[in-house]
Design an enzyme around this catalytic site. Sequence first.
Site, PDB file in Angstrom:
ATOM      1  N   GLU A  43      -1.368 -20.398  11.453  1.00 46.62           N
ATOM      2  CA  GLU A  43      -2.558 -19.554  11.337  1.00 46.62           C
ATOM      3  C   GLU A  43      -3.117 -19.199  12.709  1.00 46.62           C
ATOM      4  O   GLU A  43      -3.529 -18.074  12.950  1.00 46.62           O
ATOM      5  CB  GLU A  43      -3.637 -20.254  10.499  1.00 46.62           C
ATOM      6  CG  GLU A  43      -3.393 -20.188   9.007  1.00 46.62           C
ATOM      7  CD  GLU A  43      -3.299 -18.758   8.513  1.00 46.62           C
ATOM      8  OE1 GLU A  43      -4.142 -17.934   8.895  1.00 46.62           O
ATOM      9  OE2 GLU A  43      -2.365 -18.455   7.759  1.00 46.62           O
ATOM     10  N   CYS A 198      -0.560  -2.440   1.928  1.00 40.03           N
ATOM     11  CA  CYS A 198      -1.876  -1.827   2.179  1.00 40.03           C
ATOM     12  C   CYS A 198      -2.122  -1.797   3.688  1.00 40.03           C
ATOM     13  O   CYS A 198      -3.031  -2.423   4.209  1.00 40.03           O
ATOM     14  CB  CYS A 198      -2.971  -2.627   1.457  1.00 40.03           C
ATOM     15  SG  CYS A 198      -4.535  -1.732   1.394  1.00 40.03           S
ATOM     16  N   CYS A 205       0.557   3.126  -1.704  1.00 45.79           N
ATOM     17  CA  CYS A 205      -0.196   2.882  -2.944  1.00 45.79           C
ATOM     18  C   CYS A 205       0.714   2.935  -4.174  1.00 45.79           C
ATOM     19  O   CYS A 205       0.476   2.240  -5.155  1.00 45.79           O
ATOM     20  CB  CYS A 205      -1.328   3.891  -3.086  1.00 45.79           C
ATOM     21  SG  CYS A 205      -2.534   3.771  -1.752  1.00 45.79           S
ATOM     22  N   CYS A 208       1.956  -0.424  -4.862  1.00 43.53           N
ATOM     23  CA  CYS A 208       0.939  -1.478  -4.793  1.00 43.53           C
ATOM     24  C   CYS A 208       0.710  -2.132  -6.165  1.00 43.53           C
ATOM     25  O   CYS A 208       0.436  -1.442  -7.143  1.00 43.53           O
ATOM     26  CB  CYS A 208      -0.372  -0.877  -4.287  1.00 43.53           C
ATOM     27  SG  CYS A 208      -1.696  -2.087  -4.238  1.00 43.53           S
ATOM     28  N   CYS A 214      -8.067  -0.543  -7.716  1.00 38.04           N
ATOM     29  CA  CYS A 214      -8.461  -0.089  -6.378  1.00 38.04           C
ATOM     30  C   CYS A 214      -9.361   1.152  -6.469  1.00 38.04           C
ATOM     31  O   CYS A 214      -8.917   2.235  -6.835  1.00 38.04           O
ATOM     32  CB  CYS A 214      -7.220   0.233  -5.561  1.00 38.04           C
ATOM     33  SG  CYS A 214      -7.624   0.743  -3.884  1.00 38.04           S
TER      34      CYS A 214
HETATM   35 FE1  SF4 Z   1      -4.298  -0.562  -0.658  1.00 41.03          FE
HETATM   36 FE2  SF4 Z   1      -5.571   0.348  -2.816  1.00 41.03          FE
HETATM   37 FE3  SF4 Z   1      -3.398   1.617  -1.927  1.00 41.03          FE
HETATM   38 FE4  SF4 Z   1      -3.193  -0.795  -3.040  1.00 41.03          FE
HETATM   39  S1  SF4 Z   1      -3.845   1.114  -4.054  1.00 41.03           S
HETATM   40  S2  SF4 Z   1      -2.169  -0.065  -1.170  1.00 41.03           S
HETATM   41  S3  SF4 Z   1      -5.085  -1.787  -2.355  1.00 41.03           S
HETATM   42  S4  SF4 Z   1      -5.343   1.409  -0.871  1.00 41.03           S
END
Ligand code: SF4
Length: 349
Positions: A43, A198, A205, A208, A214
């Site tokens: 970390e 992200c 997205c 994602c 989101c």
């Molecule tokens: Fe990021 Fe939202 Fe796109 Fe997912 S949908 S990659 S959380 S901006």
Amino acid sequence: MSEDRAQPTAGFAADLLRWFERNGRHDLPWQHPRSAYRVWLSEVMLQQTQVVTVIGYFQRFVQRFPDVCSLAAANLDDVLALWSGLGYYSRARNLHAAARLMVERHGGAVPDNTPDLLALPGIGRSTAAAILAQAFGQRAAILDGNVRRVMARQTGETSWPGLPKVQERLWSFAESLLPHTRLADYTQALMDLGATVCTPRRPDCAACPVQGTCLAHARAQVPLIPASKPQRAVPTRERHWLLLRDEQDRILLERRPPSGIWGGLFALPEADELTVLLDRFGLQPQQLAPLTRIEHRFTHFKLLAQVWSAQLGDHQLLREAPQERWDSIVAARALGLPAPLRRMLAELD
Ligand code: SF4
């Protein structure tokens, strides 16, 4: 955070963990074995440094200093030598000092609670949470730079996330998402999502796993979030500049005083009031045409200059004063000019 943040975040952790099974990083050296010492070390190394860079350093470091006690017993110079090239050397100094305190206060163990972790040098709220979640499986939320971006986008947060009140909102939101089991995987999954999907620019997205919750995505605001740090408000100074052409199509430039902004550079005649320029050059208002507006930011103020153009007739020939010169635009471009004037002349013939 948005008022109308709906409740469907219950599925967030489950969706993320499902994605993590297939797409997350499972073979990082600090995951095998995942001791508290190795999580802490990783970390600290990962603060301001990317995973690919950290891996080699981490492996050399744990080979030489396999646990808290060996690190505490080491000479600081040897620690710094192994850190050499990773940068931000205060991290290495803090690591060494924290190892000694762990020996002194905790019998050579990495503490398993927030107050004791925060009392050690180089461990902040997010690093402490990462250690608690990954090494001890505790329900602690991280909020490093990558995760802050994910949380800001999930909540449609359009204010700058560096503001204390926004940070608190994001911490609360991150805490509300925590699952009750698999905290180590969940924490790693969040880090992986921020680092690989992200991302700051062009997040993927479509790939994602938490797109459904989101708000930035739902509102087509992804490119706007996270918001940049607001610029400090500075006073504005309004000025008038005059681009005066003679009958040979030359323009009048005057050297600015040696001190003050753009000291010694050649610039267009400038005044606070337009009438000052009219009087100075014996012009009538109808001879002026607005050309453009220039905006230029200095450290302590913003300059807003309205640029006017005027054409002199034969009967209006002006004598050249000592600090003035008439030049074609092409010749003027070769002089020392303020940057916004240089840009403006580059667009003129
Ligand atoms: Fe990021 Fe939202 Fe796109 Fe997912 S949908 S990659 S959380 S901006």
